[in-house]
Design an enzyme around this catalytic site. Structure first.
Site, short mmCIF file in Angstrom:
data_model
loop_
_atom_site.label_atom_id
_atom_site.label_comp_id
_atom_site.label_asym_id
_atom_site.label_seq_id
_atom_site.Cartn_x
_atom_site.Cartn_y
_atom_site.Cartn_z
N HIS A 12 70.31 10.41 -37.94
CA HIS A 12 71.78 10.51 -37.92
C HIS A 12 72.42 9.38 -38.73
O HIS A 12 73.36 8.73 -38.29
CB HIS A 12 72.32 10.57 -36.48
CG HIS A 12 71.90 9.44 -35.58
ND1 HIS A 12 71.54 9.64 -34.27
CD2 HIS A 12 71.81 8.10 -35.78
CE1 HIS A 12 71.25 8.49 -33.70
NE2 HIS A 12 71.42 7.52 -34.60
N HIS A 59 76.55 3.99 -30.45
CA HIS A 59 76.37 2.73 -31.17
C HIS A 59 77.47 1.74 -30.77
O HIS A 59 78.27 1.31 -31.59
CB HIS A 59 76.37 2.99 -32.67
CG HIS A 59 75.29 3.91 -33.13
ND1 HIS A 59 75.37 5.28 -32.99
CD2 HIS A 59 74.07 3.66 -33.70
CE1 HIS A 59 74.27 5.84 -33.47
NE2 HIS A 59 73.47 4.88 -33.90
N HIS A 193 63.67 2.30 -39.62
CA HIS A 193 64.71 1.48 -40.25
C HIS A 193 65.04 0.30 -39.36
O HIS A 193 64.84 0.34 -38.15
CB HIS A 193 65.96 2.30 -40.57
CG HIS A 193 66.72 2.85 -39.40
ND1 HIS A 193 66.18 3.73 -38.49
CD2 HIS A 193 68.00 2.65 -39.00
CE1 HIS A 193 67.09 4.06 -37.59
NE2 HIS A 193 68.21 3.41 -37.86
N GLU A 240 64.68 4.73 -32.06
CA GLU A 240 65.51 5.92 -31.81
C GLU A 240 64.68 7.20 -31.77
O GLU A 240 65.12 8.21 -31.19
CB GLU A 240 66.59 6.04 -32.89
CG GLU A 240 67.67 4.98 -32.83
CD GLU A 240 68.65 5.09 -33.97
OE1 GLU A 240 69.66 4.37 -33.94
OE2 GLU A 240 68.43 5.88 -34.92
#
Length: 279
Positions: A12, A59, A193, A240
């Site tokens: 995402h 977030h 990431h 994630e």
């Protein structure tokens, strides 16, 4: 009875949403990414789910360190896009399905999963970017959405195995719903990431692709991988990927791979996209 059509796993990446919003999807940098999404878009256009259960993480938008639910289920009638500091994304309001949402909440809690029930919540790029990946830029989203927000930000996060078993419970909940609706489930986030610190920018394509292989072929074993390995191999935000395991747990042990796509880089993230159906 409700029917589960299949599952979608997608990163995402917020810059994917920005590329959509600002008409940059055909620029040289972004074109390979968006070309790789086309088969998934075609699948969902043909499948036409009535409801999508979207597993994502917030977030520090709706939820911050003062309130961090492990699993939060949205049961409201609509969810506004959150202003993440540069204004809300110019996307449609997300329409919920309160009847189905409350059924999921009841079924999961009676199945001994401690779900936080949320009637009023905003949704950030963690949820709206996957909708843009699959549906483009419609005037309104073509299905209702049940947001399922997972804490992957604040320690301690749920284990991959807990997420996998939650997916199984969601499958039971879907199949016990007596309305004749078609459901798809999204697992979002990742892949490798890291956004900060000495390892900022880390991408581990070899590990990501091996993880995707095992995600399809041996998900129960994959779910036992601990957080330490994920953090070491895929970076601090790579964790994630445990949210994909909720989607995978909802599907059969053996699945058909409808589409698989992997691309580096999408901003500073390894982008992954997977569409699965039960065989």
């Amino acid at each position: 009875m409700a029917k589960l059509l299949g599952g979608v796993g997608t990163s995402h990446v917020p810059s994917i949403g920005a590329a959509v919003d600002h008409g940059k999807t055909q620029e040289p940098y972004w074109k390979p990414v968006f070309d790789g999404m086309q088969a998934a878009k075609k699948w969902i256009a043909q499948a036409r789910p009535d409801v999508c259960v979207v597993v994502y993480n917030d977030h520090a938008s709706c939820f911050a360190l003062d309130l961090t639910p492990t699993f939060a289920l949205g049961v409201g009638s609509e969810f506004q896009p959150h202003d993440e500091g540069y204004g809300p994304r110019p996307v449609p309001v997300v329409k919920g399905d309160p009847d189905f949402g409350w059924h999921l909440a009841e079924s999961l809690i009676l199945d001994e999963f401690d779900i936080t029930i949320v009637s009023d919540m905003t949704v950030d790029h963690g949820l709206t970017v996957p909708l843009s990946v699959m549906f483009g830029q419609p005037d309104e989203w073509p299905c209702k959405v049940i947001p399922l927000c997972v804490n992957v930000v604040q320690y301690p996060q749920p284990t991959g195995n807990r997420c996998f078993n939650l997916g199984k419970a969601i499958r039971r909940a879907i199949e016990s719903y007596d309305a004749d609706i078609k459901v798809a489930i999204f697992g979002t986030g990742g892949l490798s990431h890291q956004l900060q610190g000495e390892r900022a920018g880390v991408i581990n394509a070899e590990y990501d692709n091996r993880w995707l292989d095992r995600f399809v072929a041996e998900p129960a074993e994959l779910a036992r991988i601990g957080h330490t390995e994920l953090l070491r191999e895929t970076g601090s935000e790579g964790i994630e990927c445990i949210m994909w395991l909720i989607m995978r747990g909802a599907l059969d042990e053996h699945v058909k791979v409808v589409h698989r796509f992997y691309h580096v880089p999408a901003s500073n993230t390894a982008y992954g996209l997977l569409v699965l159906e039960n065989k």
